[in-house]
Write a protein that holds these residues in place. Structure first.
Motif, short mmCIF file in Angstrom:
data_model
loop_
_atom_site.label_atom_id
_atom_site.label_comp_id
_atom_site.label_asym_id
_atom_site.label_seq_id
_atom_site.Cartn_x
_atom_site.Cartn_y
_atom_site.Cartn_z
N TYR A 1 8.11 9.58 -13.73
CA TYR A 1 6.67 9.66 -13.53
C TYR A 1 6.27 10.72 -12.49
O TYR A 1 5.12 10.78 -12.07
N ALA A 2 7.23 11.55 -12.09
CA ALA A 2 7.03 12.48 -10.99
C ALA A 2 5.84 13.42 -11.18
O ALA A 2 5.17 13.79 -10.22
N TYR A 3 5.57 13.82 -12.41
CA TYR A 3 4.52 14.82 -12.65
C TYR A 3 3.25 14.23 -13.25
O TYR A 3 2.33 14.95 -13.61
N LEU A 4 3.21 12.91 -13.37
CA LEU A 4 2.04 12.26 -13.94
C LEU A 4 1.06 11.86 -12.84
O LEU A 4 1.42 11.74 -11.67
N LYS A 5 -0.18 11.66 -13.22
CA LYS A 5 -1.22 11.30 -12.27
C LYS A 5 -1.19 9.80 -12.02
O LYS A 5 -1.83 9.03 -12.72
N VAL A 6 -0.41 9.39 -11.03
CA VAL A 6 -0.34 7.97 -10.66
C VAL A 6 -0.54 7.85 -9.16
O VAL A 6 -0.33 8.80 -8.41
N GLY A 7 -0.96 6.70 -8.73
CA GLY A 7 -1.14 6.46 -7.31
C GLY A 7 -2.59 6.45 -6.87
O GLY A 7 -3.51 6.84 -7.61
N GLU A 8 -2.81 5.99 -5.67
CA GLU A 8 -4.14 5.86 -5.10
C GLU A 8 -4.88 7.19 -5.05
O GLU A 8 -6.08 7.27 -5.24
N LYS A 9 -4.14 8.27 -4.79
CA LYS A 9 -4.76 9.59 -4.66
C LYS A 9 -5.44 10.04 -5.95
O LYS A 9 -6.30 10.94 -5.92
N GLU A 10 -5.07 9.45 -7.07
CA GLU A 10 -5.68 9.80 -8.35
C GLU A 10 -6.89 8.93 -8.67
O GLU A 10 -7.55 9.15 -9.69
N SER A 11 -7.17 7.95 -7.83
CA SER A 11 -8.28 7.03 -8.07
C SER A 11 -9.59 7.63 -7.56
O SER A 11 -9.62 8.28 -6.51
N ARG A 12 -10.65 7.38 -8.28
CA ARG A 12 -11.97 7.83 -7.84
C ARG A 12 -12.43 6.98 -6.66
O ARG A 12 -12.19 5.78 -6.60
N ASN A 13 -13.09 7.61 -5.71
CA ASN A 13 -13.71 6.93 -4.56
C ASN A 13 -12.71 6.26 -3.62
O ASN A 13 -13.05 5.30 -2.92
N ALA A 14 -11.47 6.73 -3.61
CA ALA A 14 -10.47 6.14 -2.71
C ALA A 14 -10.83 6.44 -1.26
O ALA A 14 -11.38 7.50 -0.94
N LEU A 15 -10.51 5.50 -0.37
CA LEU A 15 -10.75 5.71 1.06
C LEU A 15 -9.83 6.79 1.60
O LEU A 15 -8.77 7.07 1.03
N ALA A 16 -10.22 7.37 2.71
CA ALA A 16 -9.52 8.54 3.24
C ALA A 16 -8.25 8.18 4.01
O ALA A 16 -8.06 7.04 4.44
N TYR A 17 -7.40 9.19 4.17
CA TYR A 17 -6.22 9.07 5.02
C TYR A 17 -6.65 9.40 6.45
O TYR A 17 -7.44 10.31 6.68
N ASP A 18 -6.15 8.64 7.43
CA ASP A 18 -6.42 8.96 8.82
C ASP A 18 -5.32 8.40 9.70
O ASP A 18 -4.35 7.79 9.22
N ILE A 19 -5.44 8.62 10.98
CA ILE A 19 -4.41 8.22 11.95
C ILE A 19 -5.06 7.51 13.13
O ILE A 19 -6.15 7.89 13.57
N ILE A 20 -4.38 6.48 13.65
CA ILE A 20 -4.80 5.82 14.88
C ILE A 20 -3.63 5.92 15.87
O ILE A 20 -2.60 6.53 15.57
N SER A 21 -3.78 5.33 17.02
CA SER A 21 -2.72 5.39 18.03
C SER A 21 -1.50 4.59 17.59
O SER A 21 -1.63 3.54 16.95
N LYS A 22 -0.32 5.07 17.94
CA LYS A 22 0.90 4.36 17.62
C LYS A 22 1.08 3.17 18.57
O LYS A 22 0.50 3.13 19.65
N THR A 23 1.88 2.20 18.14
CA THR A 23 2.20 1.06 18.99
C THR A 23 3.51 1.33 19.72
O THR A 23 4.21 2.31 19.44
N ASN A 24 3.84 0.46 20.63
CA ASN A 24 5.11 0.59 21.34
C ASN A 24 6.22 -0.14 20.59
O ASN A 24 6.09 -1.33 20.29
N TYR A 25 7.29 0.58 20.28
CA TYR A 25 8.43 -0.04 19.59
C TYR A 25 9.68 0.77 19.88
O TYR A 25 9.61 1.97 20.21
N ASN A 26 10.80 0.12 19.79
CA ASN A 26 12.08 0.77 20.07
C ASN A 26 12.86 1.01 18.78
O ASN A 26 12.94 0.13 17.92
N LEU A 27 13.41 2.20 18.65
CA LEU A 27 14.18 2.55 17.46
C LEU A 27 15.44 1.70 17.36
O LEU A 27 16.05 1.34 18.38
N TYR A 28 15.81 1.40 16.13
CA TYR A 28 17.03 0.65 15.86
C TYR A 28 18.24 1.55 16.12
O TYR A 28 18.24 2.73 15.75
N GLN A 29 19.24 1.02 16.72
CA GLN A 29 20.45 1.80 17.03
C GLN A 29 21.52 1.51 15.98
O GLN A 29 22.08 0.43 15.93
N HIS A 30 21.77 2.51 15.09
CA HIS A 30 22.80 2.32 14.08
C HIS A 30 24.01 3.22 14.38
O HIS A 30 23.95 4.11 15.24
#
Length: 712
Positions: free
Chosen positions: A566-595
């Protein structure tokens, strides 16, 4: 994704608002009645319709995540949405009709404020008239002669069509539509006759081409091409044009529609076990319930479009533009009876799929596991399949939930001494918010998992507060274009913590919003004669990753991207009419997992294997083929050319169908605990055996096992 709230204070607030709204609406209805009295021929809507309109408009403004303003810009969007719903295929309205309707383009906002349905009434009468005329064009065409030697063509893509400038032009388009329908049936009958002749079928009796053409015309006449919409349907089209203008996941439900939605969300299905969606006049398969009749039969797939429905050996009925409720009623039936679905595959091929109706096995909708072993036998992996983020909202304490079930599966897998765990979220459309937070905590000691923001701008971090994990070894999460909502929350959290490697298509679906239901009857008192009014589903919040980014539109980008059909087909929220926008807020505090492994090296090795794998190369080739097929909408009405195109598509489909039939060399087996429980239960062991066979053909799983091997 849904949030069910039992907050008493909130409910009381809504009830007070609804009472106020009803009082205001009563006044507005009187005003509107005076305004529209000068044009009585437009006025057909009822008091109940106007009360519903008032409720819809007020709830949208009060509760929708975005600040909804009824102005000319909003009005214009509603206009386009409504015209699209009424005549998506541009097969009814004339250009002159659209010009006359254009007079309302910037007046809908005023009508909403005045509780007026003049535009809806006017447009409804206009489309009813044109549909009656189209019905006549269709019948007349089927009484005529069809010459399949002529070089005629038909365009079926609405965006490539203009509205007809005259009735004569529209009539000719319906003639070509009828000719196309007869040509399809005529070709199918010839194929069937040739197949019976080749296989020396004892019941075969050869018919002339003239007889087959007559049979094709008779069959098309018998099929139902036109839908007799009810008054509630016309008003629903209009109200949903208003609601869906706010975003693609907000929706108004008439009482019957709400009941159908509840059934689809409960996981309790009768009939074939497929979830359907009616979009722009087409009935599409959006989900196959694991363990259902459709799932066991194996040929029906997500994104298949149902063209016709047949009962046993009866002539199938064309369901184009049929109401979803009516389609569902035709597909459902008694256990043991046969329904035959004529479906159009995504590559353009048309197939008749017979399915024996049954009761859906609810157990199959829950999480389940298998032990997978690599082709060389050196890597043993625990595989968990999660179809949905389910929970029992009515019994949180004792009811079944996906987080509890996955925890149980992890505990069983710990006894198997596996090298790693694969969590499969492909095609998982989401579900319970609380459960995805709890499930994330099974793999992280403690901390934030997702952030939620409401329309007032309030941001809340949803954290796992339980210390400890159920599993802390190597982990791969598999996703695809249809992994949405809660699936994206889990994938994003594990990616942000660097806890797991995400593997899948170019991105997940991109739905980063939450909806809540408001049942109008629940908050309406003293006006029982107006009930039932229906309900509205409204987007009330947005989700954000713990790194501050929303999953809205962009989804989750996997660490390892694999070729996808389905890589080249129109699927996903971005193909929907009137979809809400992408945006960014502040990140939270978290510690990376140590592998203990180098993530960069693991990803590089996987990319090298994918590039060298001929099967993935074929999947990439197939993806481009599907894109090409999906773009085709211009068809020849010449028999020879049509047959040549049909054979080409069939040959291509057969070539790529082989991709899903080749075993990869991996083996799938029962967990020891499961075998102890299921041994002797032939029904369950057969279901698992079929599932194991499918897993052993999954090239994506084969590569995920390789990734685990590099991580261990």
């Amino acid at each position: 994704m849904k949030i069910n709230s039992s907050d008493t204070e909130k409910e009381n607030k809504i009830k007070k608002i609804m009472k106020t709204v009803l009082k205001i609406s009563a006044v507005l209805i009187v005003i509107a009645a005076i305004v529209v009295a000068f044009k009585p021929h437009f006025t057909k809507s009822t008091e109940r319709d106007k009360v519903i309109l008032t409720f819809v408009s007020k709830v949208l403004q009060m509760f929708h995540y975005e600040n909804i303003t009824y102005n000319d810009e909003f009005s214009s969007k509603v206009f386009d949405e409504y015209i699209r719903k009424l005549d998506y295929g541009k097969r009814y309205f004339l250009k002159a009709d659209i010009d006359s309707l254009e007079l309302f383009r910037y007046k809908i906002d005023d009508e909403i404020k005045l509780v007026s349905l003049r535009f809806c009434d006017y447009a409804t009468e206009k489309i009813k008239l044109r549909q009656a005329e189209a019905h006549q064009y269709w019948d007349e065409a089927l009484e005529g002669e069809f010459d399949f030697s002529l070089d005629e063509y038909i365009e079926t893509e609405p965006d490539s069509l203009d509205y007809a400038k005259s009735k004569a032009e529209l009539k000719d388009y319906w003639r070509r539509l009828a000719k196309f329908a007869v040509l399809e049936k005529y070709s199918d009958l010839i194929d069937n006759q040739e197949s019976m002749k080749k296989n020396q079928d004892s019941s075969f009796k050869e018919k002339s081409l003239a007889e087959l053409k007559a049979e094709a015309i008779k069959s098309v006449k018998a099929s139902k091409r036109f839908v007799n919409f009810k008054d509630k349907d016309w008003i629903s089209f209009y109200l949903n044009s208003i609601v869906s203008t706010s975003d693609p996941h907000s929706e108004f439900f008439m009482p019957d529609d709400k009941e159908q939605f509840d059934i689809s969300m409960s996981g309790k299905f009768e009939g074939i076990g497929a979830t359907l969606q009616n979009r722009d006049g087409q009935t599409k398969i959006v989900d196959i319930i694991p363990g259902s009749a459709s799932w066991r039969q194996g040929e029906l797939e997500v994104n298949d479009i149902i063209l016709k429905v047949g009962q046993g050996d009866e002539e199938p009925i064309d369901i184009a533009n049929m109401e979803l409720d009516d389609v569902v009623k035709k597909i459902r039936g008694k256990k043991g009876s046969v329904v035959k679905l004529t479906v159009k595959k995504i590559d353009g091929t048309v197939k008749i799929i017979p399915i024996v109706r049954d009761i859906v096995i609810i157990e199959e909708t829950y999480a389940k596991s298998s032990v997978l072993t690599s082709k060389d036998g050196k890597t043993k992996v625990g595989y968990i399949y999660l179809p949905k983020f389910y929970t029992d909202f009515n019994d949180r304490s004792n009811g079944r939930s996906c987080s509890k079930d996955v925890d149980k599966e992890l505990k069983k897998l710990s006894k198997e001494n596996v090298d790693g765990v694969i969590m499969d979220l492909r095609n998982n459309g989401g579900g319970s918010l609380s459960d995805v937070v709890d499930m994330s905590g099974l793999f992280i000691n403690s901390g934030p998992m997702v952030q939620v923001k409401d329309k007032e701008g309030n941001i809340k971090s949803l954290d796992d507060k339980k210390q400890g994990t159920s599993y802390d070894g190597p982990m791969v999460i598999m996703v695809n274009n249809f992994s949405a909502s809660a699936s994206e929350i889990l994938s994003a959290a594990m990616q942000d913590y660097d806890r797991a490697i995400i593997m899948g298509s170019q991105s997940t679906y991109g739905k980063g919003t939450v909806q809540s239901f408001y049942d109008f009857d629940r908050f309406l008192t003293g006006q029982d004669h107006l009930k039932p009014l229906g309900a509205i589903k409204v987007t009330i919040q947005k989700f954000y990753r713990i790194n501050g980014e929303t999953t809205q539109l962009r989804g989750v980008i996997p660490d390892i991207i694999v070729p996808d059909s389905y890589a080249y087909l129109k699927v996903g929220e971005k193909e929907s009419r009137n979809a809400l926008a992408y945006d960014i807020i502040s990140k939270t505090n978290y510690n990376l997992y140590q592998h203990k492994y180098s993530k960069r090296k693991v990803i590089e090795k996987s990319k090298e294997r994918i590039s060298a794998n001929s099967l993935f190369a074929e999947i990439e080739k197939n993806a481009k083929r599907l894109k090409q097929r999906s773009d085709e909408s211009y068809y020849s009405l010449n028999y020879d050319k049509y047959r040549a195109d049909k054979q080409r598509i069939k040959d291509e489909a057969e070539e790529f169908n082989k991709l899903s039939k080749e075993k990869t060399g991996i083996s799938a087996t029962f967990l020891k605990d499961d075998w102890a429980n299921y041994e002797g239960d032939t029904i369950k062991t057969q279901r698992f055996s079929k599932w194991f066979t499918d897993l052993e053909k999954d090239v994506y799983l084969s590569e995920a096992i390789n990734v685990i091997n590099d991580m261990k």
